[in-house]
Design an enzyme around this catalytic site. Structure first.
Site, PDB file in Angstrom:
ATOM      1  N   ASP A  82      -2.151   3.903 -45.177  1.00 24.20           N
ATOM      2  CA  ASP A  82      -1.773   4.424 -43.865  1.00 24.20           C
ATOM      3  C   ASP A  82      -0.331   4.954 -43.923  1.00 24.20           C
ATOM      4  O   ASP A  82       0.576   4.251 -44.402  1.00 24.20           O
ATOM      5  CB  ASP A  82      -1.879   3.261 -42.862  1.00 24.20           C
ATOM      6  CG  ASP A  82      -1.751   3.704 -41.417  1.00 24.20           C
ATOM      7  OD1 ASP A  82      -2.136   4.849 -41.121  1.00 24.20           O
ATOM      8  OD2 ASP A  82      -1.293   2.883 -40.589  1.00 24.20           O
ATOM      9  N   HIS A 178       2.724   4.703 -31.470  1.00 25.61           N
ATOM     10  CA  HIS A 178       2.576   3.445 -32.206  1.00 25.61           C
ATOM     11  C   HIS A 178       3.272   2.318 -31.452  1.00 25.61           C
ATOM     12  O   HIS A 178       4.263   2.553 -30.767  1.00 25.61           O
ATOM     13  CB  HIS A 178       3.200   3.571 -33.601  1.00 25.61           C
ATOM     14  CG  HIS A 178       2.465   4.519 -34.489  1.00 25.61           C
ATOM     15  ND1 HIS A 178       2.918   5.783 -34.758  1.00 25.61           N
ATOM     16  CD2 HIS A 178       1.303   4.386 -35.159  1.00 25.61           C
ATOM     17  CE1 HIS A 178       2.070   6.386 -35.581  1.00 25.61           C
ATOM     18  NE2 HIS A 178       1.070   5.572 -35.830  1.00 25.61           N
ATOM     19  N   GLY A 179       2.755   1.108 -31.598  1.00 24.46           N
ATOM     20  CA  GLY A 179       3.426  -0.054 -31.005  1.00 24.46           C
ATOM     21  C   GLY A 179       2.964  -0.322 -29.588  1.00 24.46           C
ATOM     22  O   GLY A 179       1.872   0.079 -29.187  1.00 24.46           O
ATOM     23  N   SER A 209      -3.673   0.826 -30.115  1.00 19.60           N
ATOM     24  CA  SER A 209      -3.399  -0.445 -29.429  1.00 19.60           C
ATOM     25  C   SER A 209      -2.829  -0.164 -28.050  1.00 19.60           C
ATOM     26  O   SER A 209      -1.931   0.667 -27.904  1.00 19.60           O
ATOM     27  CB  SER A 209      -2.358  -1.268 -30.209  1.00 19.60           C
ATOM     28  OG  SER A 209      -2.905  -1.735 -31.409  1.00 19.60           O
TER      29      SER A 209
HETATM   30  O1  G3H Z   1      -1.302   3.925 -38.267  1.00 22.11           O
HETATM   31  C1  G3H Z   1      -1.509   2.928 -37.564  1.00 22.11           C
HETATM   32  C2  G3H Z   1      -1.791   3.063 -36.178  1.00 22.11           C
HETATM   33  O2  G3H Z   1      -1.667   4.316 -35.696  1.00 22.11           O
HETATM   34  C3  G3H Z   1      -1.788   1.892 -35.300  1.00 22.11           C
HETATM   35  O3  G3H Z   1      -1.131   2.048 -34.077  1.00 22.11           O
HETATM   36  O4  G3H Z   1      -0.031  -0.150 -33.831  1.00 22.11           O
HETATM   37  O5  G3H Z   1      -0.405   1.326 -31.890  1.00 22.11           O
HETATM   38  O6  G3H Z   1      -2.323   0.196 -32.978  1.00 22.11           O
HETATM   39  P1  G3H Z   1      -0.960   0.793 -33.136  1.00 22.11           P
HETATM   40 ZN    ZN Z   2      -0.406   5.548 -37.246  1.00 21.85          ZN
END
Ligand code: G3H
Ligand code: ZN
Length: 282
Positions: A82, A178-179, A209
């Site tokens: 990732d 993200h986050g 998320s």
């Molecule tokens: O690459 C990882 C993600 O895009 C996860 O995002 O932490 O908001 O779930 P998130």
């Molecule tokens: Zn990501």
């Protein structure tokens, strides 16, 4: 089953109108939790590791854990890098056994993102390694600019990017970050429709998320084939460990708290798989 090809998983999802969950893992228990959830839901699943996580334990270590867990189920399990940001990140994973990687050049000038992503695709293609690229900037990442509509993926540019780079999957920016979100984000669904019309390549939603289930379902309905989820799993893990330690401060067997946290992560992954529509698709 052996660790599986991500490309076919994503084209099947795109054609079948569902999305495959890509869950970021941090340790052995996360790997077990994701594979158990996929097994119980009879769903294809992607396990992914960030570059930071791979500084904590090497790609070979994660590849071995994922292979061992995948061997215990008949559902397809893929392993993916990732947000790789350098050629070295990518090659370290390929050497470690990964057959799928993301090169994230989204913060580079467009021409440089195209050039670098194409070079990665040229190296990975003959090795049978799937490549995900990113266009437009998803907020919340280190060095990422503040949330701005100007950084959302442009559909015409997306078509040009895919044509020039030959990526197998494309991460798009339509308003997620993200986050942890402070407020529920507003997603640009019309933009997603336009990108879908311009690009045949399976599309990836990052920063899932904190979105409502309905927002995730809407994105899948409009053509997202891979959905990345990290933060909700980390929160579930950490809160469960904290609660277990608070309830039983005299217990020193790490497996007690970690086992409960593993169950918590597994429960969330099962729920997400159902929302994505990939339950029963294995
Ligand atoms: O690459 C990882 C993600 O895009 C996860 O995002 O932490 O908001 O779930 P998130
Ligand atoms: Zn990501």
């Amino acid at each position: 089953m052996a660790v599986t090809d991500l490309k076919k998983m994503l084209t099947d999802a795109r054609d079948g109108g569902y999305a495959v969950g890509a869950f970021n893992v941090e340790n052995m228990e996360f790997v077990q939790a994701v594979v158990r959830a996929a097994d119980e839901e009879r769903a294809p699943v992607i396990i992914q590791t960030s570059v930071n996580t791979l500084r904590y334990a090497a790609p070979e270590m994660f590849f071995a854990m994922v292979s061992a867990a995948a061997a215990e189920t008949t559902v397809p399990v893929a392993i993916h890098l990732d947000h790789g940001e350098t050629r070295e990140d990518i090659l370290a994973c390929v050497r470690g056994g990964y057959r799928s990687v993301m090169f994230d050049g989204s913060l580079l000038p467009y021409a440089e993102n195209v050039r670098m992503t194409r070079r990665i695709a040229e190296v990975c293609g003959p090795l049978g390694v799937t490549v995900e690229g990113e266009l437009g900037a998803i907020a919340g990442k280190k060095n990422a600019p503040a949330h701005s509509r100007l950084l959302y993926t442009n559909p015409d540019t997306a078509a040009d990017f895919v044509r020039q780079t030959g990526v197998d999957a494309l991460a798009v920016a339509i308003g997620t970050a993200h986050g942890i979100y402070k407020d529920t984000p507003q997603l640009d669904y019309e933009r997603l429709d336009d990108i879908r019309r311009a690009v045949d390549t399976p599309l990836v939603l990052h920063g899932a998320s904190g979105l409502t289930d309905e927002q995730v379902r809407e994105c899948v309905r409009r053509g997202i084939a891979k959905v990345n989820i990290a933060t909700e799993l980390r929160i579930a893990w950490t809160e469960t460990i904290r609660a277990a330690q608070k309830e039983a401060p005299g217990v020193f067997d790490p497996k007690k708290a970690a086992g409960r946290a593993r169950d918590a992560v597994c429960g969330i992954v099962r729920e997400k798989i159902r929302v994505l529509g990939s339950a029963g698709k294995a």
